[in-house]
Design an enzyme around this catalytic site. Structure first.
Site, PDB file in Angstrom:
ATOM      1  N   ASP A 183      16.467  15.512  -2.331  1.00 60.54           N
ATOM      2  CA  ASP A 183      17.267  15.036  -3.460  1.00 60.54           C
ATOM      3  C   ASP A 183      18.689  15.601  -3.343  1.00 60.54           C
ATOM      4  O   ASP A 183      18.857  16.820  -3.209  1.00 60.54           O
ATOM      5  CB  ASP A 183      16.574  15.525  -4.750  1.00 60.54           C
ATOM      6  CG  ASP A 183      17.147  14.916  -6.006  1.00 60.54           C
ATOM      7  OD1 ASP A 183      17.692  13.806  -5.935  1.00 60.54           O
ATOM      8  OD2 ASP A 183      17.023  15.562  -7.067  1.00 60.54           O
ATOM      9  N   HIS A 229      22.507  14.169 -15.274  1.00 65.76           N
ATOM     10  CA  HIS A 229      21.315  15.007 -15.118  1.00 65.76           C
ATOM     11  C   HIS A 229      21.155  15.902 -16.346  1.00 65.76           C
ATOM     12  O   HIS A 229      22.138  16.297 -16.958  1.00 65.76           O
ATOM     13  CB  HIS A 229      21.459  15.905 -13.886  1.00 65.76           C
ATOM     14  CG  HIS A 229      21.442  15.151 -12.584  1.00 65.76           C
ATOM     15  ND1 HIS A 229      22.479  15.161 -11.707  1.00 65.76           N
ATOM     16  CD2 HIS A 229      20.479  14.378 -12.023  1.00 65.76           C
ATOM     17  CE1 HIS A 229      22.167  14.425 -10.641  1.00 65.76           C
ATOM     18  NE2 HIS A 229      20.961  13.938 -10.811  1.00 65.76           N
ATOM     19  N   GLY A 230      19.928  16.235 -16.653  1.00 65.17           N
ATOM     20  CA  GLY A 230      19.666  17.156 -17.766  1.00 65.17           C
ATOM     21  C   GLY A 230      19.696  16.415 -19.093  1.00 65.17           C
ATOM     22  O   GLY A 230      19.591  15.187 -19.137  1.00 65.17           O
TER      23      GLY A 230
END
Ligand code: 13P
Length: 287
Positions: free
Chosen positions: A84, A177-178
């Protein structure tokens, strides 16, 4: 046996569903995700960030662990082991270690350099039957200490990278992200639509799968997203279940401190999260 993610994602794009990429951090996560994929008869992609790779002592350890589990847990659904957000150098380390898929994240390079590096990887991955994901337009949020803004990719640049012969493309469409901030504007479907129109059959990848409302996920799939990455949501469910176990004092009862018992509620929580995502993404019974 590990497989490249190419075929499973081409099938997903044609069948209007998405395959989940679930990031792994340790043995418990890996086992929970593989068992759930088998139970759901769903293809699955195990994602490994460079940070998680280092934590688990290196890519060879991970390849050994995953291959061993596929055999010993009798996993028959298609499983891809995927780097990733890899750097150019780490893509080659993973190819050498036995990964079946890699992502080269050249989004921070000027487009010409991203193109040149991606081109070289296309040739080397193709020769070995390893699938390759490339990225255009940085995906916001924090991942392994790198913070991006969540910009939208330029559809023409997406076409340029897609035409190099990569297998699937991650394009920033406002995703991060997150956890998403309160004032998040949502995904840019206009951008996604423009990218899909220019890239045709290319399976598109949606990063930052945690916290995107179900209706947006479904719309993204209808516009060509065939792979959705989930990491934070598994971390949150694992942490909550572990905290509950300890707060209830179960670690102090009987042999509750045994790591196999202590980590079991977290693993069960990951299974539930993965199953819920597979249902939402439509990949159940698509193995
Ligand atoms: P989340 O952590 O937001 O689920 O994103 C995961 C991801 O995109 C990994 O590349």
């Amino acid at each position: 046996m590990l497989v490249s993610a190419k075929e499973m994602l081409q099938k997903a794009k044609a069948g209007h569903y998405a395959v989940g990429q679930f990031n792994i951090n340790n043995l418990e996560w890996t086992k929970a995700i593989l068992q759930t994929a088998q139970e759901c008869n769903s293809p699955v992609i195990l994602g490994v960030s460079e940070g998680a790779g280092k934590y688990m002592t290196g890519y060879k350890t991970i390849v050994g662990m995953v291959n061993g589990m596929i055999e010993e847990l009798n996993i028959t659904v298609p499983v891809a082991l995927h780097l990733d957000h890899g750097s150019f150098e780490h893509c080659y380390k993973c190819i050498e270690a036995g990964f079946s898929s890699v992502m080269f994240d050249g989004s921070h390079y000027p487009i010409d350099e991203n193109v040149a590096k991606t081109k070289q990887l296309v040739a080397d991955c193709n020769a070995k039957g390893i699938s390759l994901e490339a990225e255009v337009g940085s995906i916001g949020g924090e991942e392994d200490g790198v913070i991006g803004r969540g910009e939208c990719a330029d559809p023409n640049e997406c076409k340029m990278i897609a035409d190099l012969g990569i297998d699937f493309l991650a394009a920033g469409i406002g995703n991060i992200h997150g956890k998403y901030p309160e004032n998040w504007e949502g995904l840019s479907f206009e951008t996604l639509d423009a990218i899909q129109q220019l890239t045709g059959d290319m399976p598109l990848v949606l990063h930052g799968g945690t916290g995107i409302p179900a209706d947006m996920i479904k719309k993204a799939i209808s516009l060509g997203v065939a792979k959705i990455n989930v990491n934070t949501e598994c971390q949150l469910s694992f942490a909550a279940a572990t905290r509950k176990y300890i707060e209830e004092g179960k670690d102090l009862q009987g042999k509750g401190f045994d790591p196999r018992k202590l980590l079991a509620p977290g693993a069960e929580a990951i299974k539930a999260t993965v199953k819920e995502k597979m249902e939402l993404f439509g990949s159940i019974n698509k193995a």
